[in-house]
Structures are given as structure tokens and as C-alpha cells.
Design an enzyme around this catalytic site. Structure first.
Site, short mmCIF file in Angstrom:
data_model
loop_
_atom_site.label_atom_id
_atom_site.label_comp_id
_atom_site.label_asym_id
_atom_site.label_seq_id
_atom_site.Cartn_x
_atom_site.Cartn_y
_atom_site.Cartn_z
N ASP A 1 -23.30 10.19 102.53
CA ASP A 1 -22.84 11.82 102.71
C ASP A 1 -21.53 12.17 102.05
OD1 ASP A 1 -22.50 14.13 104.03
OD2 ASP A 1 -21.99 13.65 105.91
N GLU B 1 -17.38 21.31 102.43
CA GLU B 1 -18.27 21.33 103.31
C GLU B 1 -18.01 20.82 104.83
OE1 GLU B 1 -22.38 19.91 105.64
OE2 GLU B 1 -20.48 18.88 104.79
N GLU B 2 -17.37 19.44 104.50
CA GLU B 2 -17.07 18.64 105.76
C GLU B 2 -16.43 19.50 106.73
OE1 GLU B 2 -18.87 16.39 106.54
OE2 GLU B 2 -19.26 15.17 104.83
N ASP C 1 -28.11 17.50 101.63
CA ASP C 1 -26.67 17.08 102.35
C ASP C 1 -26.98 15.59 102.17
OD1 ASP C 1 -24.74 16.35 103.67
OD2 ASP C 1 -24.64 18.04 104.92
N HIS D 1 -19.38 9.00 108.19
CA HIS D 1 -18.06 9.65 108.05
C HIS D 1 -17.20 8.51 108.27
CE1 HIS D 1 -18.80 14.07 108.89
NE2 HIS D 1 -19.62 13.68 107.98
#
Length: 711
Positions: free
Chosen positions: A370, A407-408, A436, A520
Site C-alpha cells: 500500500d 492519500e493516506e 490503491d 501500515h
């Protein structure tokens, strides 16, 4: 006088006739287009144009160092994507916005346990362990300290209360058990809902602060020894911490609804807090090791079986206390530059009709899954299209590559760009194809607005399954069923949100894999991808193939491959499900079902027109029909937006009010039903009826657009 007026009128008609004749002559020289674009489409997905090493090379370059939005490292990734697109002869540029981002300054968390068993305080290190075997270990010290984006600065302390996944129903369960949340420190698990909603729900329940941990049951695989954790296996190691944003809005918090261009109007920090989209209590993300340490100190009732963790872990109780948590977090907010990379391949026949492919580039750490698996696939598409152009291909419509920034933090780069170009996109965008995460493992998953369902199926039938070369992606996708499962785009977790939910542009999203344990964290790096996610990079190749093929068909086919019969069927099914949620006959759904039937008839009519016009050289009629297909999605939007959430214009698809990740169909109606069930007042059921009427009206408008006739 009358004769003079008639004479002038006839002169105008004659001039118009001359103008029309001239325009007709111009049409005969309208740019030519290959008769068999399908030849190029087949070539695009063939082994002759694809190469596993391309995506691997791009991914390795993009994930060398952590690249959080607004940092020099992320600016380097923008330069890399810009250079790569230029090397593939794609006209590219940087589009910059000045936005508010947050970064950590200091944080701490300690646990005080009562004597005599635990007479001392435990201070958590909050550090993720570095493993030398991992290729990223030499730059791991560049990873930012673990934190929540837009977290509230401050200190908080109180007895710990366990709230499961922090959902509304979890806090209701605690209330029913007689557990006092007011003044406590909520301890919740990641998963199920957006982390920002966890903290908001904790605040609304009266908590002083919140910590969110990655439960071993969900992320560590309940592994009993280290041989089953990263870097020896795919599962989250004990010290792994999932970071992420808590922002519940879309785009730059200082410019809600308009672009963050130089010298623009901005909200103050106080106004941002009043808007309700940033948290109002401090919070921190923690590891499953630290989470289990806290859970061992809780008393009170034993939590329900579905609230429990691994069998070999502590028995989860709900508290409050006796363990007391002391949390401190201080961050900085600053206006920084973010950079979207925009690349354009201009259409040969309809350059003013846009097919857009988008993926974000910024990451909380290394971002191999991601988002840069998607970036690598996007660049591979650009390379393959250059190879097609050398063989004579040119797109009928314009193809636009979009590499989004920030985006995060809250879909900021894509939202600012859509707000900046709203009117152009509203009148010219054919579709937006989002990715994504492109690859996190095996298994294909797709989502779209319903008129694109059949295109998904047809494209999936043309691409080989990366994990079984004897079948297509479609075969593995369907499995033992008769029809694939296609999700909708009501959630707010990726860059399609501004396109669908704000403007009303037909859109898609897809990925290979699913939820992955190191999401993440600093372990989402090239090593993890190379060893566990996609060792041969064949899934990246397949991702580029199906994504690019969707774009080619939308860009090249004479008639847009949309089918609104699927839309009508989807709306009817969802309306029936909503009706079943309403007790008795408090709400009349008949107007809604009638409008859906009108949409079905309009869809049948436009499909018949398409068949009748096949092979026609009346390009103006073809364009007119395509415009109706393109604009029908816009008709599902309402200028006032959803109640209390005006940015969300789409009345069919938007996030749940209590879960930004949760996808809702008819969100206004659905939220109104939930509110009415809670209050059960006559006025609240009238609100439900009003929302039904609003949806009814936009569906009727979509029918009129498809029909192409004035009333």
C-alpha cells in the site's frame, strides 16, 4: 416592419445552413480510428508485451526509503514517476497543492498497575523492532515514530476499558453491561471500521483518550512462536504498529470543498475542530504485544467470546481498570506542498473525453503493498501502451494517468485535484479506474458503479489467472458460483471517493489479495512483497493487464461499454433490503420502485439504440448516445448532498455515517432509518420518507438523461 423581421430571420437560417454544411464537410475529415482496436487489446494482455521484471524494478525503486506525504523522500517518488512516464512518451506534469498535514513531535504511554501484584509502572517503548534480514533494515531509522495523523495533542489518563473494535454497537454493549466509559482510556482493536470512527465513538462515549492495538488474532495469526512472524512468515511481529490517519473528512482540512491553491481561503484550527472531522481526544496506535500487556491488567466482566483474542493469550475482560493508562501525544501541524503527477495520452478522435487511471504514491512507511504495488502496475501499463503506439495504436479518447499524493492523510491529493477541475471532469470524464493496493496476495476482488459490471466480467475473461495459468481471472473469481461478487464504491477509503461521491463519475476499484497483516507498518516493504505477497511478480503483471484492458476498452470502443440494466437491478435489490428494515408501513417505498422501473426502461431503450446504430458512420449520433451514458451517473448526485455531509453529493453511494470504510447504498435513507429506529418518533419517520423521495428524484433524472428527451 414584419417583412423586415422575416427577411432577417431567413438570412439567419441561410447562414445557419451554410454553417451546418461547412460543419458537415469538416466531419468527413474527422480523424480516422483503427477499425479493429480489439487486435491491440489482445496484444496488450499478451506475453509479448508484459514482463515480470518491469513491476519489480519500479517497486524496488519506489520503496527504497519511507516516503510520507510532504517529505523530501516523497517528492523524490514524484520525480521518479514523472521521469518514468516521460520515458514512455507520456506528456506529464506535476500539479502542486499546499495542504495541512501533521507529524509527531513526542509521545509516551505508560501503564500503572495496582499493588501488591504490580507495584510498578510500565513504560511502553512504542518502537517497532528492526530485523537485519530485512533489506529495509539499513534505512528503518528513517521511519517516523508511530502516531495517528491529525491526532489531538494533549495528555490523558484513566482506567482502561476494553471496547472490542470500537464500533457503535460495541459501546452500546458496554453500556448494557453497566461499564462506565466516561473518563476512561478506551482500548480497542484495529479492524472492522475506520480508526477515526473508533476514536470518535470513544469520545462520544465520554472517554478521555484512546489506544488502538493490532490484536494478534487478527494480525499475528495467533502464532505461538517467532518462526511464524515477520521476517520468517507474513504475520505481524509482536512489536508491529499500524499507523494511519484519523481524519474523517476528504481533502485538505483547511479548504473543505475547494482546492488548496496558493493564497486561497482557509479555515482556522478552531474552525476545523468545529467541523467535527478531526479527533477531540488524544490517541495512540500500539502493538499487539503492548495490547496484550494492557489486557492482562483489566478486571470486570469477562468479554463475550467474539471479543476474545488468541486462545494462548490473556483472557479479555472489559474493565474499567484496575490498570490505569497515562498517554501523552504532541504533534505539529503545518502547511506543506504535495505533488500529484498527471500524465496524458491524447485521444485521436475525442480528445475531450477522459478515461482516468489513478493510484496514490505516498506511504506511511515503505509502502510496498500500500500503495506502490499499484504504482508499479500503473507504470507498467504506461510502458505497454508505448509499445502499442509503436505498433500503430492510438486511443480514440484521452487516457490520463494520475499518481496521487497525501492519500493516506485523507484522500487529499485526489480530492484537491477533483475540486480544482470539478467542472471539466463533470462534463468530460468517461470513467475513473482506481487502484490503491494492487497486490497483497492471491485472489481477485473488484468493485464498481453497476453500469461497469459487465465490462469487469468481460475483461476478467481475457486475462490469465496469475496463480493458475490454465484458467482466466474470471474462472477463479467466480469459483463454484454462477456470477462473481462485485462490491460497490460507497466506502471512503480510497481515491475513487471524490470521483464517485462528489462529482458522480462511473468508477472502478480492484486488487489481488485482501487484508494483509503488516498493513501500515514498517514491515510493508519490498522484502515482504518479494517473499510473501508476490514472489514472482506475476500478480503485478495480471493487475496491469486487467486494469489496462479496462482502460483500453473505455478509451477505444465506439460505444461506451456501459449497461444501466445492471444498475437498475442493483437499485431494486437494495431498495427491497431497505424496505425490509422498516417496521410496518411507516414509509412508502412505491415511488422509489417506480423510479427504478423507469430507469430500467430507459436502459433497455438506450441499449436498443446502441445495437441499431452499430456500424453507423453518424459520429455525432454516436457521441450523443455516449454522452447520455456518461452523464447518467452525474444525475444520481444532488447539489445539497447528504444530510449534515454536503460534500457527499451522490445519493446512491457514500460511506456509512458511523464507519468511513463501510460502503452504503442509499446512504441518506439508510442513515435516516437507523436514526428513526433509535428515536421512533413520527418526525424521524417523516425524515426517512423525505430521503426516499430525494433518491426517487435523482433516479428519475438519470432515466431522463439516458432517454435523451425533454419532458
Amino acid at each position: 416592419m414584419v417583412r423586415l423581421v422575416v427577411s432577417v430571420f431567413l438570412s439567419i437560417l441561410a447562414a445557419a445552413a451554410v454553417s451546418t454544411t461547412t460543419a458537415t464537410r469538416r466531419r468527413t475529415s474527422y480523424p480516422s480510428f483503427p477499425e479493429r482496436p480489439s487486435h491491440y487489446h489482445s496484444l496488450f494482455v499478451s506475453a509479448a508485451l508484459s514482463d515480470n521484471s518491469t513491476a519489480a524494478r519500479h517497486l524496488h525503486a519506489l520503496t527504497r526509503v519511507p516516503h510520507v506525504a510532504g517529505t523530501p523522500a516523497n517528492a523524490e517518488t514524484a520525480a521518479y514517476v514523472l521521469s518514468a512516464l516521460a520515458s514512455y512518451s507520456v506528456q506529464s506534469r506535476l500539479t502542486t497543492y499546499e495542504v495541512l498535514l501533521t507529524y509527531p513531535i513526542s509521545r509516551s504511554l505508560s501503564l500503572t498497575r495496582p499493588p501488591p501484584e504490580y507495584p510498578h509502572e510500565t513504560a511502553f517503548s512504542l518502537r517497532q523492532e528492526i530485523y537485519e534480514v530485512d533489506h529495509s533494515s539499513d534505512v528503518a531509522d528513517q521511519v517516523l515514530p508511530t502516531f495517528h495523523g491529525y491526532a489531538k495533542s494533549g495528555v490523558a489518563a484513566g482506567p482502561a476499558v476494553y471496547a472490542n473494535y470500537g464500533r457503535v454497537e460495541d459501546f452500546e454493549a458496554l453500556k448494557a453491561m453497566g461499564v462506565t466509559v466516561n473518563g476512561s482510556m478506551v482500548v480497542a482493536k484495529y479492524g472492522r471500521i475506520f480508526r477515526g470512527d473508533i476514536v470518535r465513538n470513544a469520545y462520544e462515549a465520554g472517554a478521555a483518550g484512546a489506544v488502538i492495538f493490532t490484536d494478534r488474532k487478527d494480525y499475528g495469526g495467533c502464532a505461538g512462536n517467532e518462526s511464524q512472524w515477520f521476517p520468517r512468515d507474513k504475520w505481524m511481529p509482536p512489536s508491529g504498529v499500524q499507523v494511519g490517519s484519523l481524519y474523517n473528512g476528504k481533502g485538505d482540512p483547511t479548504t473543505p470543498g475547494w482546492p488548496s491553491t496558493g493564497g486561497c481561503e482557509r479555515l482556522s484550527e478552531a474552525e476545523i475542530e468545529e467541523g467535527g472531522n478531526v479527533p477531540l481526544i488524544p490517541s495512540l496506535p500500539i502493538s499487539w504485544a503492548d495490547g496484550e500487556t494492557i489486557m492482562r491488567t483489566l478486571g470486570g466482566d469477562v468479554a463475550a467470546s467474539d471479543w476474545q483474542g488468541c486462545q494462548d493469550g490473556p483472557r479479555y475482560r472489559v474493565g474499567p481498570g484496575p490498570g490505569v493508562l497515562n498517554l501523552s501525544y504532541f504533534g505539529e501541524q503545518k502547511i506543506v506542498a504535495i505533488e500529484n503527477v498527471i500524465g496524458v495520452i491524447e485521444g485521436a478522435v475525442e480528445p475531450d473525453r477522459y478515461v482516468l487511471l489513478g493510484n496514490h504514491r505516498d506511504a506511511w512507511t515503505f509502502g510496498a503493498v500500500d500503495p506502490n504495488s499499484g504504482t508499479a502496475a500503473l507504470l507498467e501499463i504506461a510502458e505497454r501502451l508505448e509499445k502499442l503506439r509503436k505498433r500503430g495504436w492510438k486511443p480514440r479518447r484521452t487516457i490520463i494517468f494520475c499518481s496521487w499524493d497525501a492519500e493516506e492523510y485523507g484522500l487529499i491529493g485526489s480530492t484537491e485535484w477533483v475540486e480544482d477541475n470539478r467542472e471539466m471532469l463533470a462534463s468530460r470524464a468517461v470513467a475513473y479506474l482506481n487502484v490503491d493496493v494492487a497486490v497483497s496476495g492471491a485472489g481477485f476482488h473488484a468493485a464498481s458503479t453497476p453500469q461497469l459490471d459487465r465490462l469487469w466480467i468481460e475483461a476478467a475473461q481475457q486475462v490469465v489467472d496469475p496463480d493458475n495459468s490454465s484458467q482466466s481471472i474470471y474462472d477463479s473469481w467466480v469459483g463454484a458460483g454462477s456470477y462473481p461478487s462485485i462490491d460497490r464504491l460507497g466506502g471512503g477509503g480510497s481515491d475513487f471517493a471524490a470521483f464517485v461521491q462528489h462529482v458522480g463519475i462511473p468508477s472502478t476499484n480492484f486488487y489481488f489479495g485482501g487484508a494483509y497483516p503488516v498493513y501500515h507498518t514498517m514491515y510493508d516493504d519490498y522484502f515482504w512483497m518479494e517473499k510473501f505477497g508476490d514472489p514472482m511478480f506475476q500478480r503485478h503483471v495480471a493487475a496491469a493487464s486487467i486494469w489496462g484492458l479496462m482502460a483500453l476498452r473505455l478509451a477505444d470502443e465506439e460505444f461506451l461499454p456501459f449497461d444501466y440494466l445492471d444498475y437498475a437491478s442493483e437499485l431494486e435489490k437494495t431498495a427491497q433490503e431497505l424496505q425490509e428494515k422498516v417496521p410496518g408501513k411507516k414509509v412508502d417505498f412505491d415511488p422509489l420502485f417506480k423510479s427504478i422501473e423507469e430507469l430500467r426502461k430507459a436502459a433497455e431503450k438506450v441499449n436498443m439504440e446502441k445495437k441499431a446504430m452499430a456500424g453507423s458512420r453518424g459520429w455525432l449520433k454516436v457521441r450523443g448516445l455516449n454522452d447520455r451514458l456518461m452523464m447518467a451517473e452525474r444525475a444520481f448526485t444532488d447539489r445539497d448532498g447528504l444530510p449534515g455531509r454536503p460534500w457527499y453529493k451522490h445519493l446512491i453511494y457514500a460511506p456509512s455515517k458511523h464507519d468511513n470504510y463501510g460502503s452504503k447504498s442509499f446512504p441518506g435513507v439508510s442513515d435516516a432509518i437507523e436514526d428513526a429506529k433509535t428515536s421512533n418518533k413520527t418526525e424521524s419517520w417523516k425524515t426517512v420518507q423525505h430521503e426516499v423521495w430525494r433518491v426517487t428524484r435523482v433516479i428519475r433524472q438519470a432515466s431522463l438523461v439516458l432517454d435523451g428527451q425533454l419532458t
